[in-house]
Design an enzyme around this catalytic site. Sequence first.
Site, mmCIF file in Angstrom:
data_model
loop_
_atom_site.group_PDB
_atom_site.id
_atom_site.type_symbol
_atom_site.label_atom_id
_atom_site.label_comp_id
_atom_site.label_asym_id
_atom_site.label_seq_id
_atom_site.Cartn_x
_atom_site.Cartn_y
_atom_site.Cartn_z
ATOM 1 N N ASN A 1 0.811 -1.227 0.000
ATOM 2 C CA ASN A 1 0.000 0.000 0.000
ATOM 3 C C ASN A 1 0.849 1.283 0.000
ATOM 4 O O ASN A 1 0.344 2.353 -0.335
ATOM 5 C CB ASN A 1 -0.942 0.010 1.215
ATOM 6 C CG ASN A 1 -2.263 -0.706 0.907
ATOM 7 O OD1 ASN A 1 -2.604 -0.922 -0.256
ATOM 8 N ND2 ASN A 1 -2.993 -1.073 1.956
ATOM 9 N N HIS B 1 -0.931 -7.650 5.656
ATOM 10 C CA HIS B 1 0.401 -7.026 5.567
ATOM 11 C C HIS B 1 0.386 -5.783 4.686
ATOM 12 O O HIS B 1 1.352 -5.527 3.953
ATOM 13 C CB HIS B 1 1.434 -8.046 5.065
ATOM 14 C CG HIS B 1 1.283 -9.382 5.710
ATOM 15 N ND1 HIS B 1 0.705 -10.449 5.078
ATOM 16 C CD2 HIS B 1 1.564 -9.811 6.961
ATOM 17 C CE1 HIS B 1 0.671 -11.482 5.903
ATOM 18 N NE2 HIS B 1 1.178 -11.127 7.045
ATOM 19 N N CYS B 2 -0.705 -5.038 4.756
ATOM 20 C CA CYS B 2 -0.828 -3.772 3.997
ATOM 21 C C CYS B 2 -0.658 -3.967 2.500
ATOM 22 O O CYS B 2 -0.233 -3.042 1.790
ATOM 23 C CB CYS B 2 0.172 -2.722 4.494
ATOM 24 S SG CYS B 2 -0.085 -2.229 6.197
ATOM 25 N N SER B 3 -0.962 -5.155 2.000
ATOM 26 C CA SER B 3 -0.735 -5.428 0.580
ATOM 27 C C SER B 3 -1.924 -6.145 -0.051
ATOM 28 O O SER B 3 -1.828 -7.306 -0.445
ATOM 29 C CB SER B 3 0.536 -6.274 0.408
ATOM 30 O OG SER B 3 1.651 -5.602 0.906
#
Lengths: 381, 381
Positions: free
Chosen positions: B98, B336-338
Amino acid sequence: MTYFDNAATTWPKPEEVYRAVEDTMRNFGGNPGRSGHRMALAAARLVYEAREALAEFFNAESPTNIVFTMNATDALNIAIKGVLKPGDHVITSSMEHNSVARPIFALTKSGVEWDIVKCGSDGTLDPDDVAKAIKPNTRLIAVTHASNVTGTIMPVEEIGKISQEKGVIFLVDAAQSAGVLEIDVQKLNIDLLAFPGHKGLYGPQGIGGLYVREGLHLTPIRQGGTGSFSEELEQPGILPDRLECGTLNTPGIAGLVAGVGFIKKKDLKNIRSHEEQLTRRFLEGLKEIDGVTVYGPAEAAGRCAVVSLNLKDMDSAELAYLLDSRFDIQVRPGLHCSPLAHRTLGTEDRGTVRFSFSVFNTVEEIDRALDALREVSTGSW
Amino acid sequence: MTYFDNAATTWPKPEEVYRAVEDTMRNFGGNPGRSGHRMALAAARLVYEAREALAEFFNAESPTNIVFTMNATDALNIAIKGVLKPGDHVITSSMEHNSVARPIFALTKSGVEWDIVKCGSDGTLDPDDVAKAIKPNTRLIAVTHASNVTGTIMPVEEIGKISQEKGVIFLVDAAQSAGVLEIDVQKLNIDLLAFPGHKGLYGPQGIGGLYVREGLHLTPIRQGGTGSFSEELEQPGILPDRLECGTLNTPGIAGLVAGVGFIKKKDLKNIRSHEEQLTRRFLEGLKEIDGVTVYGPAEAAGRCAVVSLNLKDMDSAELAYLLDSRFDIQVRPGLHCSPLAHRTLGTEDRGTVRFSFSVFNTVEEIDRALDALREVSTGSW
C-alpha cells in the site's frame, strides 16, 4: 561548554529521555499497529500512551487527534497542504519561519492567495491587523506562537477568537513554544498545532507532531500502509491513520513522552519562570555592553528564551565563531531560516546572533556570555 | 522468544546501533546544518558521513544523491509524487505494498493513469509483461524489489534495462531487500530507490531514505527550512536540500550508519546466505506438515527470507495468536498492507501468516517453529 542554541535543538536532554529511547529499541522492538504479537502490541501501547500524554498536555479532545510526524516542518506541511486549495486565501505574520513560508509560497503557484501581515520592528503582531486582512475566501490563518529569531510571543489567544468568529481555520506553529508556554488548544481555539519533539519538549530529533481539531478533515500529503483497512486502496478516513503512514518512530515517540513527563514533573510554570529569569538577566546585562543591538521586545515577559543581537558592525557569523572558538559558547548566527522575520527587523543583510536558553542553562552561564560579549566589545579578549 | 517478524521491523539490532543512537543524543546534540558551532558541525559531519556510507552501499554517484526521510513510505511518496503529473502513465506489479499503491491511487483522482501488471500466483513478474504495458505517456515504472508477503524477488535488472531503453523512470521499493540483496543502482539502472532504515539495514525505526539519480529533478511534497539559501522563499534546487527540510533525525541516521557498518563487516553475501539457508530449511520442513499451504516461489533462492503460509482452514490471526501465546513465536497475520498481493495469491479473505527471518535468527529457531506448526496441525498441543 555553554550551549545556547536551544531554539535549534535542546541539549542536553533529561536523562530519562536517553533511557526511554534505548529501552524502547532494546525491549519494545516490534512494529506498532502492524502485528498482534506481544512485542508489537507493547509498541502499539507505547504509541497510544504517547498520544494520551500529548493530548493531555495540549488539552486535545482525544488521543486520536495527535498525529506523529517527522518534525514540525513535516507537521506544518501536512496542515497547510491539507487545508488550502487553489482559490483559497491564507494569512500569516511577517515573522514566519521558512517552514511556514516556503510551503505557502509553493502553493501560491497553484492559485493560493497569501497575505503577510506586517509586524512591528520588535516582531510584535497586532491582532486587529490580522482581522482586517480577512477576506471572504480566507481559509487559514497560520502564525508562529513565538518567533524563532526574536522570541516575540504572538497574540494567539486574540487571533484564535478572531478565527473562530470568522470561521477561519487557525494553525499555530509551536516550534519555539511547545513545552515552554502554556498551550490549551481548546481554550485558545487552535484548530491545528504543529510541534517539534526535539526543542522545548526535550525529546530526540526525528519526531514531531500535529494536533488536528476533531472533525477537521485534511487532505493527506502522504498515503501508505497504516495497518488498518488494509484491503482499501483509499487512505483511511479516521485519525490518526489518515495522516500517518509507514512505520512510526517508536523510539523517538518514547523519548518524546519521557520529555513531556520531565516537563510535567518540573511543571511548565517553573520552566517558564526559570527561562524568563535567564532572559531578563541577559537583556539587562546587554544594556551595559557598548555597541550591542538587541532585537525583539524589551521585556523578557514578551518573548520566549530567545535573544537575537548584533555587536557593532561585526558579521554575525564572525561573532558566533569567536564565541565558540575563544569562549566555548555555542550560539547560532545568520538568518535562522526566517528571511521574512529579518526583513521585518531590518537585518536581512547580516542576520543576527541568536542566544537561546533551556531549563538546563544557569545564571552563571548567562554571566559568562555577558562577560564574553563585553570582552569582544572592548577588544580585550 | 522467537522473533520472526523481521519483515515488519528487524529485532534485535546489532549492539553498535543502540550505542550509536545513544552516543549521538548525548554527545552530538547539535542541529546538523543549522549553526556553525562545534556540536552542530559534528552533527552535520555525522550526517554527511552517513550519506557517504549509503552512497557507497548502493553505489550512488555521490553522497548528495541520498535523501533522508522518515521511513520508506515517506521516500516512496516523495518519489511517486515528485515524478507523476496529471496525464502521466505509471506501471506497477500486482504485488505492491500500500505504500506504493495508495499514493498512486490518490494520484489517479487527478488524472494519472495506472496499469497493474498481473504477477503469477507465486508472485513472480514477467518483465516482458512490463515492457508490453509501456505506452507513449508512461513516465514511471514502480516495482517492489521483493514482495513483503511472499518474499518473491522481482526481475529488477531486466526491468531496469527496459526502463532505460524506453526512457521511463524506474523506482524500486527496497523495503524488503535493502541490506539483504545486492543493490547497485547504476548497474541496475535504478533511478529512484526507496529504503527503510529499520528492516534489513538494522537501523532504528523513524529513519529511511531515497536515492535520487543525478540530474533527476523531483517536485518536492514538502518545503521548509534547509539551513541553505535561507533568504529564498523558493525551496533550494540542489540535492539533498530540495527534498529534505526541517531538523533531521540525527540519532536515527547515526543508528542507520551503524547498521550499514554491521552489514559491511558481516558481508552482505554471508547475510543472504544465512537467511537463504534458514528459508530453505523452513520451506523443506513445511512440506512435511499436514495441511500447510505455502505461498510464493518454491525455491528459497527465489525469495527474501519471507514465508507466508496458511494452515488448514485456520484464520491467520488465530494461528498467529496461538504461535505467540503458546509457543512464544512472533509472526504477523493478515494482509500485511498489501491487498493487491493477496488478490494475486487468492488470499484476500483470510490473509496469510508471515514468517520473516533476520541474520540473528538460528536453525534451532526454525526447527522450533516447525515443531510448533506440526503440533498445531496434529492438534497435539
